[in-house]
Design a protein around this motif. Structure first.
Motif, PDB file in Angstrom:
ATOM      1  N   ILE A 219       0.884  -1.171   0.000  1.00  0.00           N
ATOM      2  CA  ILE A 219       0.000   0.000   0.000  1.00  0.00           C
ATOM      3  C   ILE A 219       0.917   1.214   0.000  1.00  0.00           C
ATOM      4  N   GLY A 222       5.572   5.272  -2.742  1.00  0.00           N
ATOM      5  CA  GLY A 222       6.517   6.383  -2.570  1.00  0.00           C
ATOM      6  C   GLY A 222       7.923   5.839  -2.355  1.00  0.00           C
ATOM      7  N   ASN A 224       9.684   4.867   0.310  1.00  0.00           N
ATOM      8  CA  ASN A 224      10.005   3.692   1.120  1.00  0.00           C
ATOM      9  C   ASN A 224       9.640   2.402   0.406  1.00  0.00           C
ATOM     10  N   GLN A 225       8.521   2.401  -0.299  1.00  0.00           N
ATOM     11  CA  GLN A 225       8.136   1.189  -1.028  1.00  0.00           C
ATOM     12  C   GLN A 225       9.108   0.939  -2.173  1.00  0.00           C
ATOM     13  N   GLY A 248       4.534   9.467  -4.220  1.00  0.00           N
ATOM     14  CA  GLY A 248       5.063   9.973  -2.954  1.00  0.00           C
ATOM     15  C   GLY A 248       5.196  11.485  -2.969  1.00  0.00           C
ATOM     16  N   GLN A 258      18.531  15.914   5.735  1.00  0.00           N
ATOM     17  CA  GLN A 258      19.760  15.126   5.763  1.00  0.00           C
ATOM     18  C   GLN A 258      20.765  15.531   4.689  1.00  0.00           C
ATOM     19  N   GLY A 348       3.347   1.268   3.338  1.00  0.00           N
ATOM     20  CA  GLY A 348       4.326   2.364   3.267  1.00  0.00           C
ATOM     21  C   GLY A 348       3.587   3.618   2.848  1.00  0.00           C
ATOM     22  N   LEU A 351       3.250  10.019   5.618  1.00  0.00           N
ATOM     23  CA  LEU A 351       2.567  10.929   6.529  1.00  0.00           C
ATOM     24  C   LEU A 351       1.383  11.579   5.846  1.00  0.00           C
TER      25      LEU A 351
HETATM   26  C1  LIG Z   1       6.729  18.214   5.126  1.00  0.00           C
HETATM   27  C2  LIG Z   1       7.553  17.005   5.343  1.00  0.00           C
HETATM   28  C3  LIG Z   1       8.934  17.097   5.388  1.00  0.00           C
HETATM   29  C4  LIG Z   1       9.701  15.966   5.598  1.00  0.00           C
HETATM   30  N1  LIG Z   1      11.081  16.078   5.604  1.00  0.00           N
HETATM   31  C5  LIG Z   1      11.833  14.950   5.703  1.00  0.00           C
HETATM   32  C6  LIG Z   1      13.263  15.008   5.586  1.00  0.00           C
HETATM   33  O1  LIG Z   1      13.841  16.065   5.396  1.00  0.00           O
HETATM   34  N2  LIG Z   1      13.961  13.844   5.691  1.00  0.00           N
HETATM   35  C7  LIG Z   1      13.351  12.632   5.903  1.00  0.00           C
HETATM   36  O2  LIG Z   1      14.040  11.622   5.978  1.00  0.00           O
HETATM   37  N3  LIG Z   1      11.999  12.554   6.013  1.00  0.00           N
HETATM   38  C8  LIG Z   1      11.234  13.669   5.917  1.00  0.00           C
HETATM   39  N4  LIG Z   1       9.866  13.595   6.010  1.00  0.00           N
HETATM   40  C9  LIG Z   1       9.268  12.343   6.315  1.00  0.00           C
HETATM   41  C10 LIG Z   1       9.002  11.720   4.945  1.00  0.00           C
HETATM   42  O3  LIG Z   1       7.654  11.834   4.614  1.00  0.00           O
HETATM   43  C11 LIG Z   1       9.404  10.317   4.897  1.00  0.00           C
HETATM   44  O4  LIG Z   1      10.629  10.057   5.424  1.00  0.00           O
HETATM   45  C12 LIG Z   1       9.331   9.753   3.466  1.00  0.00           C
HETATM   46  O5  LIG Z   1       8.937  10.622   2.474  1.00  0.00           O
HETATM   47  C13 LIG Z   1       8.305   8.749   3.587  1.00  0.00           C
HETATM   48  O6  LIG Z   1       8.243   8.042   2.399  1.00  0.00           O
HETATM   49  P1  LIG Z   1       7.028   7.108   2.205  1.00  0.00           P
HETATM   50  O7  LIG Z   1       7.292   6.329   0.963  1.00  0.00           O
HETATM   51  O8  LIG Z   1       6.761   6.313   3.428  1.00  0.00           O
HETATM   52  O9  LIG Z   1       5.804   8.114   2.051  1.00  0.00           O
HETATM   53  P2  LIG Z   1       5.375   9.044   0.857  1.00  0.00           P
HETATM   54  O10 LIG Z   1       6.502   9.456   0.005  1.00  0.00           O
HETATM   55  O11 LIG Z   1       4.526  10.105   1.456  1.00  0.00           O
HETATM   56  O12 LIG Z   1       4.439   8.081   0.002  1.00  0.00           O
HETATM   57  C14 LIG Z   1       3.230   7.599   0.516  1.00  0.00           C
HETATM   58  C15 LIG Z   1       2.588   6.723  -0.519  1.00  0.00           C
HETATM   59  O13 LIG Z   1       1.452   6.110   0.053  1.00  0.00           O
HETATM   60  C16 LIG Z   1       0.347   6.278  -0.826  1.00  0.00           C
HETATM   61  N5  LIG Z   1      -0.888   6.094  -0.060  1.00  0.00           N
HETATM   62  C17 LIG Z   1      -1.281   6.659   1.088  1.00  0.00           C
HETATM   63  N6  LIG Z   1      -2.491   6.171   1.458  1.00  0.00           N
HETATM   64  C18 LIG Z   1      -2.846   5.256   0.522  1.00  0.00           C
HETATM   65  C19 LIG Z   1      -3.966   4.405   0.322  1.00  0.00           C
HETATM   66  N7  LIG Z   1      -4.996   4.373   1.144  1.00  0.00           N
HETATM   67  N8  LIG Z   1      -3.977   3.590  -0.765  1.00  0.00           N
HETATM   68  C20 LIG Z   1      -2.952   3.586  -1.633  1.00  0.00           C
HETATM   69  N9  LIG Z   1      -1.867   4.375  -1.481  1.00  0.00           N
HETATM   70  C21 LIG Z   1      -1.827   5.197  -0.434  1.00  0.00           C
HETATM   71  C22 LIG Z   1       0.595   7.619  -1.473  1.00  0.00           C
HETATM   72  O14 LIG Z   1      -0.150   7.760  -2.648  1.00  0.00           O
HETATM   73  C23 LIG Z   1       2.091   7.477  -1.746  1.00  0.00           C
HETATM   74  O15 LIG Z   1       2.307   6.701  -2.886  1.00  0.00           O
HETATM   75  C24 LIG Z   1       9.066  14.725   5.788  1.00  0.00           C
HETATM   76  C25 LIG Z   1       7.679  14.639   5.739  1.00  0.00           C
HETATM   77  C26 LIG Z   1       6.924  15.761   5.498  1.00  0.00           C
HETATM   78  C27 LIG Z   1       5.428  15.642   5.431  1.00  0.00           C
END
Ligand SMILES: Cc1cc2nc3c(=O)[nH]c(=O)nc-3n(C[C@H](O)[C@H](O)[C@H](O)COP(=O)(O)OP(=O)(O)OC[C@H]3O[C@@H](n4cnc5c(N)ncnc54)[C@H](O)[C@@H]3O)c2cc1C
Length: 795
Positions: A219, A222, A224-225, A248, A258, A348, A351
């Motif tokens: 799920i 972005g 992490n996935q 993402g 970082q 994954g 936020l």
């Molecule tokens: C404003 C801000 C600044 C940040 N700055 C930093 C930083 O400087 N350094 C750092 O390490 N981290 C930072 N972070 C934290 C950062 O979000 C995470 O470290 C990283 O981007 C997370 O990656 P992710 O793949 O988990 O999430 P994301 O890149 O947010 O991807 C989330 C994915 O989940 C999907 N999704 C969500 N809900 C559903 C659903 N119900 N069904 C299907 N898909 C869904 C979205 O479409 C997307 O594809 C920051 C976060 C924010 C909000």
């Protein structure tokens, strides 16, 4: 007629002779393969199928196998067994064939396709013709389950990305998004087109499948996935699907907290490495999120990341094994919903938007309890649910607070003054407003809508403010902004608010402050103690402090929308009281964790925009779990017993649901996991700027979890951020057999991790290799990756 037959015969003869030729070439490559492997990690390695051209079907099968094996043709299907996957393809055979053509067309620039064509002496037309001849029956012989793919690619992405951006390009906002509409120019645009086409094809296959079944359903798609997939060993044997609304959050110009060293992983497997030199050549080491995004997209392309655009609406346990996942998606202008069966789920989802303090539906956040009662907040919340004040979801039940009743309920968990504050909180939530009754709902709705004339949204959430470039056009220059919140995102909003951009060459100092585009007042309720010690945040705090625009210990009391289009904000500011102050006006308040005697001063300020950023929540994923208990109490961290390190989160009774990254550590749901990862930060001496839910830690945890599961080694390890125990395992496999040597070396490595913000520098690693007499065995790759000097086969 005879002509047609002769034509056909000559075609078959041509095809057969091509087959024999290709067969010979592949054999030759096969023979050379072991020599190639031991001589250079950069060599092109060729698939290992043997071609026997005894019939056109057989030949087509073998050619297809090779194209798949080399990653030139990307096949995707569903089904938990080989038979199921095969039948799936046969049922959708036309789509399958169309997909082969698209893959070949998309790969026209791919050196591997060139390589096969040159070696075989075959034109692209001949290959396409051959593919057109394939018969659905051959699919039964295609090794769909275990197509062997050699991960090693003939190039390192580090050497590609530096050429992509000139300094000017880097500074121009969103050029790469606009470029979507222009002629394809850069590698990145090429990547995006390929990725979108591949995702669309996969979606079409998914759509035409009446009952899709996968082993792994992700799920989110972005960062992490993407890493999860990239580090996964034998990924091409996986029957997986990653569903996400988008790629993402990192699409705009944003300086990550970082520096480059901690965001780097193997060039071989993690092709998504941006080149640290890009950022460093601008005199800063902070990474621009956009580079990371480009790298991630490239990684998804070359690793055939099995993504589809869609949203997961519901997850529930299936009657037998596994889970049923409802996916909503859009295809050819129509909305659809389909249920997928999966054996395992990987979450994954990152936020969500910033915490909405204008609580519209009588919903509030459990962090409010944290502010009031600290560590016992979860216990207090549970008691309030038991007492009938709240539903488990955080919604109010409309029961009016009764102090006596609350006293009985909470007497063992809270102090008296805390109980009365909680009563006020419940009352305020029941009234459909958050603490302080800030703004009526119709004003909130209007003011939180983008104003075309002004070029910004008057009241906007901090995430939206910094992650999208929409709020920062020059139209909105000269405004007065109030940023509300004491954490890292608020710091970034302050930076971006002042300069309207967040590019690496703006280091915030009182001098650069003179060139600001807007004014910013930065306020926070308790001070700025949730701010980590990141360079960018610290610079922002000190500059605003020196200019008198940093206001700690403030409560927002009311917001009024004025006729002149501005927001009138009423604030209570708490200042430490003079000893001579009238005791009647003194209020006890916690300031940066210390209880102090304060006096309250009410101030009214006019601003153009309010940016609120009061804490990060996960994406509300609790709501999609149906009949599966998901809460802070049911999330458990799974550890590797031998390495004794945390790997991923899972739900009690559901070991096949995994949580990674920000989705695991954010908000109330992730409080326990965040604490565990915070301990890791200390015990592993993780460099500054790397928080519990940040990407570097999420990625090293994902790496450890794949290693723990498969025992497959990585080509290199990150000396600054990979778990010490994981590095130890690799050192052992690279021939450093003496545990005492490994331990002494690792002690030193870990100790030097905090030498710089980017972790242990290459110069220190070199010094330690010398000191521990390991130079003949280990070498440094990139900014601070350790790898063996002798390249060993990783297959
Ligand atoms: C404003 C801000 C600044 C940040 N700055 C930093 C930083 O400087 N350094 C750092 O390490 N981290 C930072 N972070 C934290 C950062 O979000 C995470 O470290 C990283 O981007 C997370 O990656 P992710 O793949 O988990 O999430 P994301 O890149 O947010 O991807 C989330 C994915 O989940 C999907 N999704 C969500 N809900 C559903 C659903 N119900 N069904 C299907 N898909 C869904 C979205 O479409 C997307 O594809 C920051 C976060 C924010 C909000």
């Amino acid at each position: 007629m005879i002509g047609v037959i002769l034509d056909g015969l000559s075609r078959i003869m041509n095809i057969l002779s091509f087959g024999m030729k290709l067969h010979a070439e592949i054999m030759e490559v096969d023979e050379q393969k072991s020599a190639v492997k031991s001589s250079s990690s950069d060599s092109i390695e060729i698939a290992h199928y043997h071609l026997e051209g005894d019939s056109s079907n057989n030949l087509a099968l073998n050619v297809l196998s090779n194209l798949i094996d080399l990653g030139v043709v990307d096949i995707f299907t569903y089904g938990s067994s080989h038979a199921e996957r095969t039948n799936n393809i046969i049922r959708n055979f036309d789509t399958f064939k169309a997909k082969i053509f698209i893959s070949i067309q998309e790969n026209l620039q791919n050196p591997l396709l060139d390589h096969v064509m040159n070696k075989a002496g075959l034109s692209i037309d001949q290959i396409e013709k051959l593919m057109n001849e394939i018969d659905a029956d051959i699919i039964r012989d295609l090794n769909l389950g275990d197509v062997r793919v050699i991960d090693q690619r003939p190039f390192h992405v580090r050497s590609i990305y530096p050429q992509l951006e000139s300094k000017d390009q880097l500074h121009s906002d969103m050029d790469f998004m606009r470029a979507k509409n222009k002629r394809m120019k850069t590698e990145f645009e090429n990547d995006i087109l390929q990725l979108n086409a591949a995702n669309k094809n996969r979606l079409m296959m998914f759509h035409s499948d009446p009952s899709p079944h996968v082993d792994v359903l992700g799920i989110g798609r972005g960062n992490n996935q993407s890493r999860y997939w990239e580090y996964m060993p034998n990924k091409h044997e996986q029957n997986a699907l990653f569903v996400g609304q988008n790629n993402g959050i990192w699409q705009g110009n944003y300086q990550l907290a970082q520096t480059s060293g901690v965001l780097e992983f193997d060039a071989d497997t993690a092709a998504s490495n941006y080149n640290p030199a890009i950022s460093e050549s601008f005199g800063v080491s902070q990474v621009n999120a956009r580079h990371l995004y480009k790298g991630m997209i490239h990684s998804q392309v070359i690793h055939n990341f099995p993504g589809i655009p869609g949203e997961v609406m519901n997850v529930r346990k299936a009657n037998g094994d596994g889970y049923l996942i409802q996916v909503a998606y859009r295809l050819n202008g129509q909305n659809h919903v389909k249920t997928v069966h999966a054996n395992q789920i990987v979450v994954g989802t990152g936020l969500s938007d910033a915490k909405n303090i204008f609580s519209q539906h009588g919903q509030f956040y459990r962090e409010d309890f944290k502010t009031i009662v600290g560590d016992r907040s979860e216990e207090v919340y549970r008691l309030l649910v038991k007492g009938g004040y709240f539903h488990d979801s955080g919604r109010t039940t409309n029961k009016q607070p009764n102090l006596l009743d609350l006293n009985d309920l909470l007497k063992n968990s809270c102090e008296k003054d805390q109980i009365s504050t909680i009563a006020k909180l419940i009352e305020s939530v029941n009234a459909g407003r958050s603490l302080g009754s800030l703004l009526n709902q119709s004003d909130y709705k209007r003011l939180s809508t983008f104003d075309q004339k002004k070029g910004f949204t008057p009241i906007v959430d901090g995430n939206a403010f910094i992650l999208s470039d929409k709020e920062c056009s020059s139209l909105g220059e000269g405004r007065r902004i109030m940023v509300w919140g004491g954490g890292g995102t608020a710091a970034a909003a302050t930076r971006r608010g002042l300069f309207l951009q967040d590019t690496p060459d703006i280091k915030m100092t009182p001098e650069t402050y003179q060139h600001r585009k807007n004014d910013v007042i930065w306020i926070a309720r308790n001070g700025f103690d949730t701010l980590r010690d990141g360079t960018l945040a610290v610079d922002a705090k000190s500059t605003l402090g020196q200019t008198g625009n940093l206001w700690p210990n403030c409560e927002l009391v009311a917001i009024k929308s004025l006729a002149n289009g501005k927001l009138q904000i009423t604030i209570d500011r708490y200042r430490p009281a003079e000893t001579s102050a009238d005791p009647k006006t003194v209020i006890m308040r916690k300031i940066e964790g210390v209880e102090l005697a304060c006096i309250r001063e009410r101030e009214v300020v006019e601003v153009d925009q309010l940016v609120y950023s009061l804490g990060q929540e996960n994406r509300g994923i609790e709501q999609i779990f149906d009949g599966i208990d998901i809460s802070a109490n049911t999330i458990d961290m799974v550890r590797d017993k031998e390495m004794n390190v945390p790997l991923y989160g899972t739900l009690k009774g559901h070991p096949d649901i995994q949580f990674h990254g920000a989705a695991l550590t954010a908000g109330t749901l992730g409080a326990k996991s965040a604490n565990i990862m915070e301990e890791v930060v200390t015990s592993e001496n993780i460099p500054p700027d790397v928080g519990p839910g940040s990407m570097p830690l999420a990625w090293s945890t994902i790496r450890a979890s794949h290693f723990s599961n498969s025992g497959v080694y990585y080509p290199s390890v990150n000396a600054s951020i990979d778990y010490r125990a994981l590095i130890d395992k690799h050192l052992q496999s690279w021939g450093i057999t003496d545990p005492a040597v490994r331990s002494a070396f690792l002690d030193d490595i870990v100790q030097h991790r905090t030498d710089t913000r980017g972790g242990i520098p290459a110069s220190s690693i070199n010094m330690l290799l010398e000191k521990h007499d390991l130079k003949h065995l280990l070498t440094i790759d990139g900014a601070g990756m350790l790898k063996p000097l002798q390249i060993r086969s990783k297959l």
